[in-house]
Design a protein around this motif. Sequence first.
Motif, PDB file in Angstrom:
ATOM      1  N   ASN A 177      40.531  39.817  45.115  1.00  0.00           N
ATOM      2  CA  ASN A 177      40.139  39.909  46.520  1.00  0.00           C
ATOM      3  C   ASN A 177      38.700  40.413  46.641  1.00  0.00           C
ATOM      4  O   ASN A 177      38.410  41.551  46.263  1.00  0.00           O
ATOM      5  CB  ASN A 177      41.095  40.865  47.243  1.00  0.00           C
ATOM      6  CG  ASN A 177      40.897  40.865  48.741  1.00  0.00           C
ATOM      7  OD1 ASN A 177      39.820  40.586  49.239  1.00  0.00           O
ATOM      8  ND2 ASN A 177      41.951  41.189  49.464  1.00  0.00           N
ATOM      9  N   PRO A 178      37.779  39.596  47.178  1.00  0.00           N
ATOM     10  CA  PRO A 178      36.383  40.033  47.287  1.00  0.00           C
ATOM     11  C   PRO A 178      36.176  41.234  48.205  1.00  0.00           C
ATOM     12  O   PRO A 178      35.121  41.861  48.159  1.00  0.00           O
ATOM     13  CB  PRO A 178      35.670  38.794  47.850  1.00  0.00           C
ATOM     14  CG  PRO A 178      36.562  37.650  47.507  1.00  0.00           C
ATOM     15  CD  PRO A 178      37.955  38.201  47.609  1.00  0.00           C
ATOM     16  N   GLN A 185      33.905  39.472  44.246  1.00  0.00           N
ATOM     17  CA  GLN A 185      32.587  39.335  44.863  1.00  0.00           C
ATOM     18  C   GLN A 185      31.638  38.559  43.958  1.00  0.00           C
ATOM     19  O   GLN A 185      30.885  37.694  44.419  1.00  0.00           O
ATOM     20  CB  GLN A 185      32.001  40.717  45.156  1.00  0.00           C
ATOM     21  CG  GLN A 185      32.712  41.465  46.271  1.00  0.00           C
ATOM     22  CD  GLN A 185      32.078  42.812  46.549  1.00  0.00           C
ATOM     23  OE1 GLN A 185      31.342  43.359  45.715  1.00  0.00           O
ATOM     24  NE2 GLN A 185      32.359  43.376  47.713  1.00  0.00           N
ATOM     25  N   LEU A 188      32.413  34.741  44.065  1.00  0.00           N
ATOM     26  CA  LEU A 188      31.837  34.064  45.227  1.00  0.00           C
ATOM     27  C   LEU A 188      30.317  34.056  45.170  1.00  0.00           C
ATOM     28  O   LEU A 188      29.674  33.088  45.598  1.00  0.00           O
ATOM     29  CB  LEU A 188      32.320  34.729  46.513  1.00  0.00           C
ATOM     30  CG  LEU A 188      33.757  34.435  46.946  1.00  0.00           C
ATOM     31  CD1 LEU A 188      34.042  35.089  48.296  1.00  0.00           C
ATOM     32  CD2 LEU A 188      34.010  32.931  47.033  1.00  0.00           C
ATOM     33  N   VAL A 215      33.305  29.521  51.627  1.00  0.00           N
ATOM     34  CA  VAL A 215      34.159  30.714  51.587  1.00  0.00           C
ATOM     35  C   VAL A 215      35.474  30.453  52.316  1.00  0.00           C
ATOM     36  O   VAL A 215      36.547  30.873  51.861  1.00  0.00           O
ATOM     37  CB  VAL A 215      33.426  31.925  52.187  1.00  0.00           C
ATOM     38  CG1 VAL A 215      34.361  33.129  52.287  1.00  0.00           C
ATOM     39  CG2 VAL A 215      32.214  32.282  51.333  1.00  0.00           C
ATOM     40  N   LYS A 219      39.142  30.709  50.569  1.00  0.00           N
ATOM     41  CA  LYS A 219      40.149  31.627  51.092  1.00  0.00           C
ATOM     42  C   LYS A 219      41.439  30.893  51.440  1.00  0.00           C
ATOM     43  O   LYS A 219      42.540  31.397  51.194  1.00  0.00           O
ATOM     44  CB  LYS A 219      39.618  32.359  52.326  1.00  0.00           C
ATOM     45  CG  LYS A 219      40.561  33.464  52.810  1.00  0.00           C
ATOM     46  CD  LYS A 219      39.926  34.307  53.892  1.00  0.00           C
ATOM     47  CE  LYS A 219      40.842  35.465  54.289  1.00  0.00           C
ATOM     48  NZ  LYS A 219      40.232  36.326  55.324  1.00  0.00           N
ATOM     49  N   TRP A 368      34.295  37.129  53.541  1.00  0.00           N
ATOM     50  CA  TRP A 368      35.653  36.759  53.125  1.00  0.00           C
ATOM     51  C   TRP A 368      36.685  37.208  54.156  1.00  0.00           C
ATOM     52  O   TRP A 368      37.599  36.463  54.504  1.00  0.00           O
ATOM     53  CB  TRP A 368      35.943  37.401  51.764  1.00  0.00           C
ATOM     54  CG  TRP A 368      37.355  37.230  51.285  1.00  0.00           C
ATOM     55  CD1 TRP A 368      38.406  38.082  51.493  1.00  0.00           C
ATOM     56  CD2 TRP A 368      37.879  36.139  50.528  1.00  0.00           C
ATOM     57  NE1 TRP A 368      39.545  37.607  50.906  1.00  0.00           N
ATOM     58  CE2 TRP A 368      39.250  36.407  50.311  1.00  0.00           C
ATOM     59  CE3 TRP A 368      37.333  34.978  50.011  1.00  0.00           C
ATOM     60  CZ2 TRP A 368      40.069  35.556  49.577  1.00  0.00           C
ATOM     61  CZ3 TRP A 368      38.141  34.124  49.284  1.00  0.00           C
ATOM     62  CH2 TRP A 368      39.486  34.394  49.071  1.00  0.00           C
ATOM     63  N   GLU A 369      36.536  38.431  54.641  1.00  0.00           N
ATOM     64  CA  GLU A 369      37.497  38.951  55.609  1.00  0.00           C
ATOM     65  C   GLU A 369      37.460  38.177  56.913  1.00  0.00           C
ATOM     66  O   GLU A 369      38.484  38.017  57.583  1.00  0.00           O
ATOM     67  CB  GLU A 369      37.228  40.433  55.855  1.00  0.00           C
ATOM     68  CG  GLU A 369      37.546  41.323  54.644  1.00  0.00           C
ATOM     69  CD  GLU A 369      37.387  42.779  54.964  1.00  0.00           C
ATOM     70  OE1 GLU A 369      36.333  43.160  55.518  1.00  0.00           O
ATOM     71  OE2 GLU A 369      38.299  43.571  54.646  1.00  0.00           O
TER      72      GLU A 369
END
Length: 372
Positions: A177-178, A185, A188, A215, A219, A368-369
């Motif tokens: 998870n980035p 990170q 990506l 991205v 995801k 990402w979020e």
Amino acid sequence: MAKQQQHSRSLYLSIALIMAALGLAYAPIPGTTPQSVIVVSGSELQEPLQKAIQQFQQQHPHIQIALKTQGSLDMVNQFVDRKNDFEPTILIPANGELLKDLEARWQAQNNSAAFYGTPLPIAKTRLVAIAWTERGKALFPDGQFRWERIEQAMQAQTWGNFGGTAAWGSFDFKMTNPARSNSGQLTLGLWLESKLKQSTLSTADLSVPEARSLVSLVKRSVYQPARSSDILLQEFIASGANEADIATDYESIALYRWAQSKTSQSQPYRIYDISPTVETVLTAAIVRQNVAKGTAKAAQTFLDALTQPAYQSILVQYGFRPVNPSVRVETVTGSPWQQSIPGARAKPATTAIPSPALQTLQEIGRLWERAQ
């Protein structure tokens, strides 16, 4: 009977002397104060550090070391925000650059230094890809890793649509998870640099439509990204090719877990060099927050030991590259570079580039979020 009793007394006396000698050997040195040191590291260092700690405490019985593991980003955030339910002594994130971020944030909030002395590099690793043998051949026919091939497979969604075997089902890419992990990170970051044809990624680059689109695609394609690098590899191996085709992770973990993949699955995975890649330096810092000088001195003794050949060799056995130039990965007993692991190279031909700036990595996590 008298001789037998005399022999028994002699035997008991010998045993008592031996036990006393052992007690002296492992007793604290007179005049020293026992010290308790808490080390926080990423999961990728958990097993080698446990072995190193065991060896260290035999030589330094007055220094007791406890090991806790956290994702690198969680480690920094929880320390700065004071959310731990324990008092760390040493922090070892997966990337030394994260300590610079921690130092800057701590000084801004507290107007004081975060660390005792200068953080100390203890090991190196780099980002690589791993794929199950048949999947890797279909994805990279010429044996060379390419980001665009993964993107095309994601867009196709299934192997049948991508030119692979239809029975393989969906194309499944794995990463951490980035928003929580440095390796996510970096994945990506390298991918975006390739996509945008940039040698150095900036925060401005992340605002262009091509970056946001990539991205979002990643995801949507990655199901439940792992929170840490070692957990990712364990899940990749346990799932097998039916649920995980290819992943990006640190070389150290890929090398160390390879034997496990060979045992658990019908065929082991292959390592693919990513070029260019990012080499990260695992760096340790002794924090000042609630750490007395005596404890800091004991912590420094442990860190200094980690840079010596005997301890560097332990790290090499777990797939890390040494920071001590006298240690060579191909000559250490038990080195994974001696195991003929497909794709493993003691001296890879790939180019290693600096990690993107901390602000860029943080923006990657936020991108990402926000992605849908």
